[in-house]
Write an enzyme that holds these catalytic residues in place. Structure first.
Site, mmCIF file in Angstrom:
data_model
loop_
_atom_site.group_PDB
_atom_site.id
_atom_site.type_symbol
_atom_site.label_atom_id
_atom_site.label_comp_id
_atom_site.label_asym_id
_atom_site.label_seq_id
_atom_site.Cartn_x
_atom_site.Cartn_y
_atom_site.Cartn_z
ATOM 1 N N ASP A 96 10.173 -18.523 0.793
ATOM 2 C CA ASP A 96 11.502 -18.080 1.253
ATOM 3 C C ASP A 96 12.556 -19.137 0.899
ATOM 4 O OD1 ASP A 96 13.350 -16.348 2.366
ATOM 5 O OD2 ASP A 96 12.887 -16.852 4.447
ATOM 6 N N HIS B 295 7.550 -12.314 6.228
ATOM 7 C CA HIS B 295 7.882 -12.998 7.497
ATOM 8 C C HIS B 295 7.041 -12.430 8.640
ATOM 9 C CE1 HIS B 295 11.210 -13.925 4.931
ATOM 10 N NE2 HIS B 295 12.000 -12.932 5.292
ATOM 11 N N GLY C 76 24.897 -17.663 3.987
ATOM 12 C CA GLY C 76 26.212 -17.057 4.117
ATOM 13 C C GLY C 76 26.462 -16.437 5.483
HETATM 14 ZN ZN ZN Z 1 13.813 -12.444 4.547
#
Ligand code: ZN
Length: 397
Positions: free
Chosen positions: A290, A232, A77
């Site tokens: 992810d 991450h 988005g």
């Molecule tokens: Zn993230």
């Protein structure tokens, strides 16, 4: 009842080499009512019962993957409404060996909501895999189901923590240190009350502050390091250096799978070698996909240049790459995809390992580490790269 389902029929898997992640050699496995009933060198076919016996000679069995970080309702988005990623479908995960998943929202908590994520989690359970979730999103104050992170975690069964809360990222709502610590305290108390991990899943961006808030939390508050799980962390060499420091301080970290050798940041093979060379326990490391998250590329002034979507399959590719191409022993890396994330999610004992009484979530690989069979709760979900069980609205071809 569907053939091979875990609802009553027994499945006898014969002659496979089992990694739990320990190498248990060649065994037979009896699956019953969604669980592993027995692991023995030889199990006779129980007489008078409806048993499906499957010859797995030459094959390798492992626990199903536990993925701590999937944008189940679709992430993205960041490039306008047409860049909202679609919902994750069941078979995209099962074909990647994922039998337990933890759903998160992402940057977008304007058109995506914890209620939708909860419904998706419950739907995936109906479709055959184990699903949990985090409340909140990137933002602070967090979006919640009940108005309180503490109550969400304590009272809503699938909610095991909050996140991914973004730090050191231009998409973060830039919480103050006090905001962040209050959130961690809420998650901790919610977890204590509900008997859950109460994890704060922290999305680490590429900003220079890195994990400073996490280290400050350890120094200035009583909140234990086990409450936070940064993800991450191989984004950059500087961030990974901090991640090593956090593991040294007794914390856990989550690496995002790339599925191939990373061009930027720290490759996961290098990350694991660094951990080993410093004698840091790999048990505190998990790898997640992810999946469903967007991979936006911004220029130096923050303007979006393009975006793609992370796939669940990167988790499987990462596992195979580490074992086949990078030469890590299976017994060392399997836990990063199974036992370690199961522990973080509060599922130690039932998930991420194979033993009598564990859930019958199993992957069967051939000797080239091609994924041949996926069982979730004793039910065959995928066979030779094709879904046996599809999601409700997935095309059956
Ligand atoms: Zn993230």
């Amino acid at each position: 009842m569907r053939a091979g389902s875990g609802g009553g029929r027994l499945t006898l898997l014969r002659g496979c080499r089992l990694f739990t992640p320990k190498d248990l050699g060649t065994v037979d496995l009896l699956l019953c009512c969604g669980s592993v009933a027995a692991v023995e060198s030889r199990i006779p076919v129980p007489s008078g019962l409806d048993v499906e016996a499957v010859d797995l000679s030459g094959m390798i069995a492992t626990p199903g993957f536990v993925d701590l970080h999937v944008h189940l309702t679709g992430g993205g988005g960041e490039g306008g409404f047409s860049t909202r990623v679609p919902e994750m479908q069941l078979s995209r995960m099962t074909l990647a060996g994922i039998t337990t998943v933890v759903g998160v929202l992402g940057t977008d908590d304007v058109s995506r909501h914890p209620e939708t994520l909860l419904a998706k989690v419950l739907g995936l359970r109906d479709e055959g895999i184990t699903a949990l979730m985090m409340t909140g999103s990137y933002q602070f104050p967090p979006v919640t189901l009940t108005g309180s992170v503490r109550k969400d975690i304590a009272l809503i069964e699938p909610v095991i923590g909050v996140g991914e809360v973004a730090l050191s990222d231009h998409r973060s709502s830039q919480p103050t240190f006090e905001d962040f610590v209050r959130l961690a305290a809420e998650a901790r108390v919610g977890g204590l009350l509900g008997g859950k991990p109460g994890l704060v899943n922290v999305h680490m961006g590429g900003g220079p502050a890195g994990m400073d808030y996490l280290f400050r939390m350890l120094k200035e508050t009583e909140i234990p390091v086990s409450q936070v799980l940064p993800t991450h962390v191989t984004r950059s060499a500087e961030l990974f250096e901090q991640a090593l420091g956090l593991v040294e301080a007794g914390g856990s970290i989550d690496i995002t799978a790339s599925g191939q050798r990373r061009s930027g940041g720290v490759d996961s093979s290098r990350a694991l070698s660094d951990l080993m060379s410093r004698d840091l326990p790999l048990e505190r490391v998990s790898i997640s996909s992810d999946a469903g998250g967007s991979l936006p590329v911004f220029d130096s002034s923050g303007v979006l240049q393009g975006l793609s979507v992370a796939e669940p399959g990167t988790l499987l590719s990462e596992f195979r790459r580490l074992v086949r191409e990078e030469g890590f022993p299976v017994t060392e890396v399997l836990g990063l995809f199974t036992e370690n994330p199961a522990g973080r999610a509060g599922l130690a004992g039932s998930k991420g390992r194979i033993h009598p009484g564990s859930h019958a979530d199993l992957l069967v690989f051939d000797d080239e580490w091609e994924l041949r069979r996926v069982y979730a709760g004793g039910r065959l979900m995928a066979l030779d790269g094709t879904p046996v069980v599809s999601g409700t609205f997935e095309s059956t071809g």
